[in-house]
Design a protein around this motif. Structure first.
Motif, PDB file in Angstrom:
ATOM      1  N   VAL A  15       0.867  -1.180   0.000  1.00  0.00           N
ATOM      2  CA  VAL A  15       0.000   0.000   0.000  1.00  0.00           C
ATOM      3  C   VAL A  15       0.904   1.231   0.000  1.00  0.00           C
ATOM      4  CG1 VAL A  15      -1.741   1.321   1.264  1.00  0.00           C
ATOM      5  CG2 VAL A  15      -1.837  -1.186   1.255  1.00  0.00           C
ATOM      6  N   ILE A  16       0.677   2.175  -0.905  1.00  0.00           N
ATOM      7  CA  ILE A  16       1.475   3.396  -0.930  1.00  0.00           C
ATOM      8  C   ILE A  16       1.189   4.186   0.330  1.00  0.00           C
ATOM      9  CG2 ILE A  16       1.929   5.544  -2.158  1.00  0.00           C
ATOM     10  CD1 ILE A  16       1.139   4.133  -4.743  1.00  0.00           C
ATOM     11  N   ASP A  22       2.510  12.654  -2.712  1.00  0.00           N
ATOM     12  CA  ASP A  22       2.597  13.412  -3.967  1.00  0.00           C
ATOM     13  C   ASP A  22       3.039  12.540  -5.144  1.00  0.00           C
ATOM     14  OD1 ASP A  22       1.773  15.613  -2.601  1.00  0.00           O
ATOM     15  OD2 ASP A  22       3.695  16.645  -2.596  1.00  0.00           O
ATOM     16  N   SER A  23       2.901  11.232  -5.012  1.00  0.00           N
ATOM     17  CA  SER A  23       3.305  10.317  -6.087  1.00  0.00           C
ATOM     18  C   SER A  23       2.432  10.512  -7.316  1.00  0.00           C
ATOM     19  CB  SER A  23       3.220   8.870  -5.598  1.00  0.00           C
ATOM     20  OG  SER A  23       4.108   8.649  -4.509  1.00  0.00           O
ATOM     21  N   TYR A  24       2.962  10.127  -8.479  1.00  0.00           N
ATOM     22  CA  TYR A  24       2.277  10.446  -9.737  1.00  0.00           C
ATOM     23  C   TYR A  24       2.642   9.427 -10.817  1.00  0.00           C
ATOM     24  CZ  TYR A  24       6.927  12.425 -10.595  1.00  0.00           C
ATOM     25  OH  TYR A  24       8.298  12.585 -10.715  1.00  0.00           O
ATOM     26  N   GLY A  25       1.867   9.418 -11.910  1.00  0.00           N
ATOM     27  CA  GLY A  25       2.207   8.634 -13.093  1.00  0.00           C
ATOM     28  C   GLY A  25       1.881   7.167 -13.030  1.00  0.00           C
ATOM     29  N   GLY A  26       0.975   6.753 -12.135  1.00  0.00           N
ATOM     30  CA  GLY A  26       0.571   5.348 -12.107  1.00  0.00           C
ATOM     31  C   GLY A  26       1.498   4.426 -11.339  1.00  0.00           C
ATOM     32  N   VAL A  27       2.194   4.959 -10.325  1.00  0.00           N
ATOM     33  CA  VAL A  27       3.077   4.108  -9.528  1.00  0.00           C
ATOM     34  C   VAL A  27       2.245   3.144  -8.684  1.00  0.00           C
ATOM     35  CG1 VAL A  27       4.849   5.886  -9.455  1.00  0.00           C
ATOM     36  CG2 VAL A  27       3.175   5.753  -7.597  1.00  0.00           C
ATOM     37  N   SER A  28       2.896   2.089  -8.204  1.00  0.00           N
ATOM     38  CA  SER A  28       2.209   1.100  -7.377  1.00  0.00           C
ATOM     39  C   SER A  28       3.204   0.461  -6.418  1.00  0.00           C
ATOM     40  CB  SER A  28       1.558   0.025  -8.248  1.00  0.00           C
ATOM     41  OG  SER A  28       2.533  -0.628  -9.051  1.00  0.00           O
ATOM     42  N   GLU A  29       2.674  -0.234  -5.433  1.00  0.00           N
ATOM     43  CA  GLU A  29       3.510  -0.979  -4.497  1.00  0.00           C
ATOM     44  C   GLU A  29       3.180  -2.453  -4.680  1.00  0.00           C
ATOM     45  OE1 GLU A  29       4.108  -0.803   0.300  1.00  0.00           O
ATOM     46  OE2 GLU A  29       4.201   1.090  -0.806  1.00  0.00           O
ATOM     47  N   VAL A  30       4.134  -3.201  -5.214  1.00  0.00           N
ATOM     48  CA  VAL A  30       3.888  -4.581  -5.609  1.00  0.00           C
ATOM     49  C   VAL A  30       5.053  -5.454  -5.151  1.00  0.00           C
ATOM     50  CG1 VAL A  30       3.478  -6.162  -7.540  1.00  0.00           C
ATOM     51  CG2 VAL A  30       2.588  -3.820  -7.648  1.00  0.00           C
ATOM     52  N   GLY A  31       4.731  -6.591  -4.551  1.00  0.00           N
ATOM     53  CA  GLY A  31       5.778  -7.534  -4.174  1.00  0.00           C
ATOM     54  C   GLY A  31       6.791  -6.980  -3.209  1.00  0.00           C
ATOM     55  N   GLY A  32       6.376  -6.059  -2.346  1.00  0.00           N
ATOM     56  CA  GLY A  32       7.288  -5.479  -1.365  1.00  0.00           C
ATOM     57  C   GLY A  32       8.245  -4.463  -1.945  1.00  0.00           C
ATOM     58  N   ALA A  44       6.934   9.404 -14.215  1.00  0.00           N
ATOM     59  CA  ALA A  44       6.230   8.778 -13.099  1.00  0.00           C
ATOM     60  C   ALA A  44       7.188   8.691 -11.921  1.00  0.00           C
ATOM     61  CB  ALA A  44       5.714   7.396 -13.475  1.00  0.00           C
ATOM     62  N   GLY A  45       6.665   8.795 -10.708  1.00  0.00           N
ATOM     63  CA  GLY A  45       7.553   8.719  -9.566  1.00  0.00           C
ATOM     64  C   GLY A  45       6.847   8.628  -8.227  1.00  0.00           C
ATOM     65  N   TYR A  46       7.541   8.041  -7.270  1.00  0.00           N
ATOM     66  CA  TYR A  46       7.160   8.108  -5.859  1.00  0.00           C
ATOM     67  C   TYR A  46       7.692   9.436  -5.327  1.00  0.00           C
ATOM     68  CZ  TYR A  46       5.330   3.540  -4.416  1.00  0.00           C
ATOM     69  OH  TYR A  46       4.534   2.447  -4.204  1.00  0.00           O
ATOM     70  N   GLN A  47       6.822  10.251  -4.732  1.00  0.00           N
ATOM     71  CA  GLN A  47       7.261  11.560  -4.259  1.00  0.00           C
ATOM     72  C   GLN A  47       6.614  11.884  -2.910  1.00  0.00           C
ATOM     73  OE1 GLN A  47       6.013  15.407  -6.176  1.00  0.00           O
ATOM     74  NE2 GLN A  47       8.199  15.537  -6.676  1.00  0.00           N
ATOM     75  N   THR A  48       7.447  12.403  -1.999  1.00  0.00           N
ATOM     76  CA  THR A  48       6.935  12.879  -0.712  1.00  0.00           C
ATOM     77  C   THR A  48       6.416  14.308  -0.870  1.00  0.00           C
ATOM     78  OG1 THR A  48       9.005  13.900   0.045  1.00  0.00           O
ATOM     79  CG2 THR A  48       8.724  11.529   0.454  1.00  0.00           C
TER      80      THR A  48
END
Length: 278
Positions: A15-16, A22-32, A44-48
């Motif tokens: 779970v993000i 502030d993440s964007y572009g279709g990111v996901s949390e998969v398989g740890g 796309a990116g994970y962003q705080t």
């Protein structure tokens, strides 16, 4: 003052988390892992949020999955600390086309003095950025424990000034080629543990087996002549109902407590009858 040292995430709950709001572009949390897609022409990116401080802090992570260059001419995996000023940022870029690891301190999106080395997927698996009040350091590691410094730079003024206004941006981009993804993991932690829950089925009457020198207790219903058996110095207890002359049996190191049966008959010559039988 939230130092970047205190930002910790294993990405194991798939779970993000709220730190990456502030993440964007279709990111996901998969398989740890934090998974960032690379789609041609899209960022796309994970962003705080802009709530963190690099001054006097450090942050590290690993990049276990990288995209293919495919047919792209600009395919990059970035680990950047950004300021509130567009284009002013500091961190790493893994260039999948040139196979270079770039240590950069950008102003207006570029650093003419950036340091580049040939990327090594083993020795550069972990990346760390740190600031000690004097300098900023770019470090790499194969395991997150043993670090090698790759670049040192006098701390840019904006880092000291940007207290509680920095963001972490783990972003990727490709200009062309087949869609794939990069993955980031283990932000500021070497622990990758997770809770694994398993289920099982059985009945309340399932037997428990005791090994040598253990004690097991079993119960039974029916006649008392059902034996309770113990192996190799184990002690087993059996309970039940039935006639009084029924035996309980123990084997291999158990104790035999067989009842004694007494047969009475009519006295005859040579018998000595004593109480209570006369």
């Amino acid at each position: 003052m939230p130092l970047l040292t205190t930002l910790v995430d294993t990405f194991n709950d798939n779970v993000i988390g709220p730190n990456w709001g502030d993440s964007y572009g279709g990111v996901s949390e998969v398989g740890g892992q934090a998974r960032v897609p690379l789609v041609a022409g899209a960022y796309a990116g994970y962003q705080t949020g802009r709530a963190w401080t690099l001054a006097g802090a450090s942050i590290y992570l690993k990049t276990p999955v990288l995209p293919a260059a495919s047919t792209g001419t600009d395919v990059g995996v970035h680990f950047m600390i950004t300021s509130a000023v567009d284009g002013t940022a500091i961190g790493f870029k893994i260039n999948r086309v040139t196979a270079k690891l770039r240590m950069q301190s950008n102003v207006d999106y570029f650093d003419a003095a950036a340091v580049e080395i040939t990327y090594d997927a083993v020795n550069h698996l972990w990346l760390r950025l740190r600031e000690d009040g004097v300098n900023v350091y770019w470090d790499t590691s194969p395991n997150g424990s043993t670090w090698t410094n790759r670049r040192t730079l006098a701390t840019p003024a904006w880092i000291t000034a940007a207290v509680d206004t920095c963001a972490v941006d783990l972003f990727c981009y490709r200009d062309a080629g087949t869609t794939d993804y990069a993955a980031y993991d283990n932000v500021n932690t070497l622990s990758d543990g997770a809770v694994v829950t398993a289920t099982g089925t059985g009945t309340m009457t399932t037997a428990a087996t005791g090994a040598a020198a253990r004690t097991a207790t079993g119960t039974g219903t029916g006649a008392l002549d059902i034996a309770a058996t113990a192996a190799a110095s184990a002690v087993y207890h059996g309970t039940g109902s039935g006639s009084l002359d029924t035996d309980a049996t123990a084997t291999a190191g158990g104790t035999d407590h067989n009842d004694i049966d007494v047969q009475l008959g009519k006295p005859h010559s040579g018998w000595v009858v004593s109480p209570p039988w006369r």
